[in-house]
Motif scaffolding. Sequence first.
Motif, PDB file in Angstrom:
ATOM      1  N   ASN A 141      46.629  -3.337   4.794  1.00  0.00           N
ATOM      2  CA  ASN A 141      47.011  -1.971   5.193  1.00  0.00           C
ATOM      3  C   ASN A 141      48.508  -1.739   5.062  1.00  0.00           C
ATOM      4  O   ASN A 141      48.949  -0.621   4.811  1.00  0.00           O
ATOM      5  CB  ASN A 141      46.572  -1.701   6.640  1.00  0.00           C
ATOM      6  CG  ASN A 141      45.105  -1.329   6.723  1.00  0.00           C
ATOM      7  OD1 ASN A 141      44.565  -0.679   5.826  1.00  0.00           O
ATOM      8  ND2 ASN A 141      44.446  -1.748   7.797  1.00  0.00           N
ATOM      9  N   ASP A 142      49.306  -2.798   5.249  1.00  0.00           N
ATOM     10  CA  ASP A 142      50.759  -2.737   5.019  1.00  0.00           C
ATOM     11  C   ASP A 142      51.363  -1.458   5.611  1.00  0.00           C
ATOM     12  O   ASP A 142      52.011  -0.677   4.922  1.00  0.00           O
ATOM     13  CB  ASP A 142      51.057  -2.825   3.528  1.00  0.00           C
ATOM     14  CG  ASP A 142      52.521  -3.168   3.244  1.00  0.00           C
ATOM     15  OD1 ASP A 142      53.164  -3.774   4.125  1.00  0.00           O
ATOM     16  OD2 ASP A 142      53.018  -2.813   2.180  1.00  0.00           O
ATOM     17  N   PHE A 143      51.168  -1.274   6.889  1.00  0.00           N
ATOM     18  CA  PHE A 143      51.569  -0.044   7.578  1.00  0.00           C
ATOM     19  C   PHE A 143      53.056   0.246   7.434  1.00  0.00           C
ATOM     20  O   PHE A 143      53.482   1.397   7.311  1.00  0.00           O
ATOM     21  CB  PHE A 143      51.188  -0.143   9.057  1.00  0.00           C
ATOM     22  CG  PHE A 143      51.483   1.095   9.848  1.00  0.00           C
ATOM     23  CD1 PHE A 143      50.775   2.267   9.628  1.00  0.00           C
ATOM     24  CD2 PHE A 143      52.478   1.100  10.809  1.00  0.00           C
ATOM     25  CE1 PHE A 143      51.043   3.412  10.347  1.00  0.00           C
ATOM     26  CE2 PHE A 143      52.756   2.242  11.544  1.00  0.00           C
ATOM     27  CZ  PHE A 143      52.029   3.403  11.315  1.00  0.00           C
ATOM     28  N   ASP A 144      53.884  -0.798   7.434  1.00  0.00           N
ATOM     29  CA  ASP A 144      55.339  -0.617   7.345  1.00  0.00           C
ATOM     30  C   ASP A 144      55.878  -0.784   5.938  1.00  0.00           C
ATOM     31  O   ASP A 144      57.096  -0.902   5.739  1.00  0.00           O
ATOM     32  CB  ASP A 144      56.051  -1.602   8.285  1.00  0.00           C
ATOM     33  CG  ASP A 144      55.819  -1.264   9.747  1.00  0.00           C
ATOM     34  OD1 ASP A 144      55.845  -0.064  10.075  1.00  0.00           O
ATOM     35  OD2 ASP A 144      55.594  -2.185  10.553  1.00  0.00           O
ATOM     36  N   ASP A 145      54.976  -0.798   4.955  1.00  0.00           N
ATOM     37  CA  ASP A 145      55.401  -0.907   3.553  1.00  0.00           C
ATOM     38  C   ASP A 145      56.314  -2.107   3.305  1.00  0.00           C
ATOM     39  O   ASP A 145      57.377  -1.992   2.698  1.00  0.00           O
ATOM     40  CB  ASP A 145      56.109   0.374   3.104  1.00  0.00           C
ATOM     41  CG  ASP A 145      55.116   1.461   2.717  1.00  0.00           C
ATOM     42  OD1 ASP A 145      54.002   1.107   2.300  1.00  0.00           O
ATOM     43  OD2 ASP A 145      55.459   2.641   2.835  1.00  0.00           O
ATOM     44  N   LEU A 146      55.886  -3.271   3.766  1.00  0.00           N
ATOM     45  CA  LEU A 146      56.678  -4.479   3.587  1.00  0.00           C
ATOM     46  C   LEU A 146      56.231  -5.289   2.375  1.00  0.00           C
ATOM     47  O   LEU A 146      56.882  -6.246   1.989  1.00  0.00           O
ATOM     48  CB  LEU A 146      56.592  -5.368   4.839  1.00  0.00           C
ATOM     49  CG  LEU A 146      57.163  -4.757   6.124  1.00  0.00           C
ATOM     50  CD1 LEU A 146      56.880  -5.667   7.309  1.00  0.00           C
ATOM     51  CD2 LEU A 146      58.652  -4.522   5.977  1.00  0.00           C
ATOM     52  N   GLY A 147      55.089  -4.914   1.792  1.00  0.00           N
ATOM     53  CA  GLY A 147      54.618  -5.634   0.617  1.00  0.00           C
ATOM     54  C   GLY A 147      53.525  -6.634   0.904  1.00  0.00           C
ATOM     55  O   GLY A 147      53.342  -7.591   0.142  1.00  0.00           O
ATOM     56  N   GLY A 148      52.777  -6.431   2.015  1.00  0.00           N
ATOM     57  CA  GLY A 148      51.712  -7.373   2.343  1.00  0.00           C
ATOM     58  C   GLY A 148      52.251  -8.619   3.006  1.00  0.00           C
ATOM     59  O   GLY A 148      53.341  -8.613   3.591  1.00  0.00           O
ATOM     60  N   SER A 177      46.640 -31.049   2.001  1.00  0.00           N
ATOM     61  CA  SER A 177      46.304 -29.766   1.382  1.00  0.00           C
ATOM     62  C   SER A 177      46.357 -28.643   2.414  1.00  0.00           C
ATOM     63  O   SER A 177      45.849 -28.793   3.535  1.00  0.00           O
ATOM     64  CB  SER A 177      44.907 -29.820   0.757  1.00  0.00           C
ATOM     65  OG  SER A 177      44.858 -30.762  -0.293  1.00  0.00           O
ATOM     66  N   VAL A 178      46.988 -27.541   2.039  1.00  0.00           N
ATOM     67  CA  VAL A 178      46.980 -26.337   2.876  1.00  0.00           C
ATOM     68  C   VAL A 178      46.465 -25.186   2.025  1.00  0.00           C
ATOM     69  O   VAL A 178      46.599 -25.197   0.794  1.00  0.00           O
ATOM     70  CB  VAL A 178      48.377 -25.992   3.442  1.00  0.00           C
ATOM     71  CG1 VAL A 178      48.898 -27.117   4.321  1.00  0.00           C
ATOM     72  CG2 VAL A 178      49.358 -25.670   2.323  1.00  0.00           C
ATOM     73  N   LEU A 179      45.859 -24.206   2.685  1.00  0.00           N
ATOM     74  CA  LEU A 179      45.332 -23.037   1.987  1.00  0.00           C
ATOM     75  C   LEU A 179      46.249 -21.851   2.247  1.00  0.00           C
ATOM     76  O   LEU A 179      46.490 -21.483   3.400  1.00  0.00           O
ATOM     77  CB  LEU A 179      43.921 -22.709   2.476  1.00  0.00           C
ATOM     78  CG  LEU A 179      43.299 -21.409   1.931  1.00  0.00           C
ATOM     79  CD1 LEU A 179      43.112 -21.500   0.426  1.00  0.00           C
ATOM     80  CD2 LEU A 179      41.976 -21.118   2.632  1.00  0.00           C
ATOM     81  N   VAL A 180      46.775 -21.257   1.172  1.00  0.00           N
ATOM     82  CA  VAL A 180      47.615 -20.071   1.293  1.00  0.00           C
ATOM     83  C   VAL A 180      46.782 -18.864   0.867  1.00  0.00           C
ATOM     84  O   VAL A 180      46.222 -18.837  -0.234  1.00  0.00           O
ATOM     85  CB  VAL A 180      48.877 -20.170   0.416  1.00  0.00           C
ATOM     86  CG1 VAL A 180      49.729 -18.915   0.584  1.00  0.00           C
ATOM     87  CG2 VAL A 180      49.678 -21.406   0.781  1.00  0.00           C
ATOM     88  N   ILE A 181      46.696 -17.885   1.766  1.00  0.00           N
ATOM     89  CA  ILE A 181      45.982 -16.640   1.470  1.00  0.00           C
ATOM     90  C   ILE A 181      47.031 -15.558   1.288  1.00  0.00           C
ATOM     91  O   ILE A 181      47.713 -15.165   2.244  1.00  0.00           O
ATOM     92  CB  ILE A 181      45.010 -16.266   2.610  1.00  0.00           C
ATOM     93  CG1 ILE A 181      44.054 -17.424   2.897  1.00  0.00           C
ATOM     94  CG2 ILE A 181      44.237 -14.993   2.252  1.00  0.00           C
ATOM     95  CD1 ILE A 181      43.181 -17.204   4.127  1.00  0.00           C
ATOM     96  N   TRP A 182      47.190 -15.100   0.055  1.00  0.00           N
ATOM     97  CA  TRP A 182      48.175 -14.058  -0.255  1.00  0.00           C
ATOM     98  C   TRP A 182      47.479 -12.709  -0.187  1.00  0.00           C
ATOM     99  O   TRP A 182      46.490 -12.477  -0.878  1.00  0.00           O
ATOM    100  CB  TRP A 182      48.775 -14.308  -1.635  1.00  0.00           C
ATOM    101  CG  TRP A 182      49.723 -13.225  -2.097  1.00  0.00           C
ATOM    102  CD1 TRP A 182      50.509 -12.427  -1.323  1.00  0.00           C
ATOM    103  CD2 TRP A 182      49.988 -12.842  -3.455  1.00  0.00           C
ATOM    104  NE1 TRP A 182      51.250 -11.571  -2.090  1.00  0.00           N
ATOM    105  CE2 TRP A 182      50.945 -11.799  -3.403  1.00  0.00           C
ATOM    106  CE3 TRP A 182      49.515 -13.274  -4.688  1.00  0.00           C
ATOM    107  CZ2 TRP A 182      51.422 -11.182  -4.558  1.00  0.00           C
ATOM    108  CZ3 TRP A 182      50.003 -12.660  -5.843  1.00  0.00           C
ATOM    109  CH2 TRP A 182      50.951 -11.636  -5.768  1.00  0.00           C
ATOM    110  N   CYS A 183      47.997 -11.808   0.634  1.00  0.00           N
ATOM    111  CA  CYS A 183      47.395 -10.499   0.858  1.00  0.00           C
ATOM    112  C   CYS A 183      48.371  -9.407   0.424  1.00  0.00           C
ATOM    113  O   CYS A 183      49.151  -8.900   1.252  1.00  0.00           O
ATOM    114  CB  CYS A 183      47.038 -10.319   2.334  1.00  0.00           C
ATOM    115  SG  CYS A 183      46.055 -11.656   3.035  1.00  0.00           S
ATOM    116  N   PRO A 184      48.368  -9.027  -0.863  1.00  0.00           N
ATOM    117  CA  PRO A 184      49.240  -7.924  -1.293  1.00  0.00           C
ATOM    118  C   PRO A 184      48.813  -6.617  -0.640  1.00  0.00           C
ATOM    119  O   PRO A 184      47.655  -6.463  -0.235  1.00  0.00           O
ATOM    120  CB  PRO A 184      49.022  -7.873  -2.819  1.00  0.00           C
ATOM    121  CG  PRO A 184      48.312  -9.133  -3.173  1.00  0.00           C
ATOM    122  CD  PRO A 184      47.559  -9.557  -1.968  1.00  0.00           C
TER     123      PRO A 184
END
Length: 518
Positions: A41-48, A107-114
Amino acid sequence: MPLAININDLLNKQKIESNRIEFKKGWNPANIYHSVCAFANDFDDLGGGYIVVGVDTDNKTGVAIRPVEGIPVEKIDGVLQEMVGYNNKIAPYYMPRTSVEEVDGKSVLVIWCPAGINRPYSVPENVTAKNGSKEYFYIRSGTSSIIAKGEVLDELRELASRIPFDERGNSNIRLEDISTLLLREYLVKVGSKLASDINVKPLHEILEQMDLYVGPKENRVLRNVAAMMFCENPSKYFKRTQVEIVYFPEGRLNNPSNLYEGAVITGSVPQIIDRTLEYLKRMLVLQSIIKPKDDYRSKKFYTYPYQALEESVTNSLYHRDYREWEPVVITVEPKGITIQNVGGPDRSISAADISRCEILVSKRYRNRRLGEYLKELDMTEGRSTGIPTIQNVLENNGSSRATVVTDEDRTFFRITIPCHEAAGNIIADIAHKDDSLKVSRRGVLKSALQTALESAPKSALKILEQIQNNPQVTLTDIANLTGYSRRWVAQTMKQLQEHNIIKRVGPNKTGYWEIINN
């Protein structure tokens, strides 16, 4: 899928704000998908943002604990399979990017949410519930994900019609116009593993992994930001994506006809920023030392503090409205430098704040994804610190404060950086730095017309060539064909007419140009 940023930058929070990163010790999908929804939703327009699973944090500082906890390798495939089903529970459908990274031997899992282009998004309170669960809209509040309610929810829903321009798909952008050299240079600078894939994977796969495509599978198109960042000639898609530097040796008001063009700077957005700053630093940033009569200590100052120019130039390209066919114009006068870009400050910034020119905080950004890339390149901080930084470095330099101007309709943004009062008129000194500029016997710069007649600068020659090729050519046509602004073309042609180089024959609409003196 490799990340477009280095995993160590996420763990150390060097380049990503804390409210855009969330660490999770273990896999807890009910809670994690609240944050996936909030980042989308990126309410503050920060880029996810990013969610890093397998990393615990210190309760007091929020800093990642090293060595990391990690996720058992045998469980990772199961987690990724679960995510396929959970993604379908987000409405409208949203798919975050995932990457398995090795940290501290685990191992770590990175979840990128644009930031999603179809926001607002909602998700069940518990995505693991078999009998269904009530859905909510989530947003980020500091470092937490909360349910959006009341006025906040209303504003979030309004965002559906405000997809930032740089995030939109553009069917005109061709894959062959994307420079692999620029792309690789960026990935190397941010420490992404994708840099090593440039030569072994198809370009479209790399861009897909960087979330630079949008649209259904059968009609994938590149986002505008792809051309802004990785095209050597973005003007092909966004006219006048360039910086034009103009000098007024006596001041624009004192003698507007005495002007000359310093440079027209083109390239990708990062290239334009770098080249413009290099030019300004070389030509205008001069250090002086004075020794006051009543003080044995010498005082040092700069004509312009470099950091003030750096912030101003970067912001002008960051916040520019790329839908408008106008360049960023830098006007150099004896008393200061004015940097103007089309596209004024957002309505969420009050007129009073603009007038005070202290801090300009916006809730919405015209090019949020471009800003994210520039932050990763350390070109901007993106935390509304630009104006305060400019004012602070000017004060430390002993210079007057910068001023900001816009109009009622917020169609442009103009910032003026004053030259240090003790520097005098430095424009005359610039001629000694640039062999292409002519100096008269009295030591002052000659007018643009004299330079045009004596040294035939590129701009005047290009205009004359276009007239020779097509006597009926219009000012707009010349501007489009030469790459100069219409304003600059009009000024130059007026001077050529005044000195009988060219003349207009017949009425404006049906007449033509004639070259009198070759």
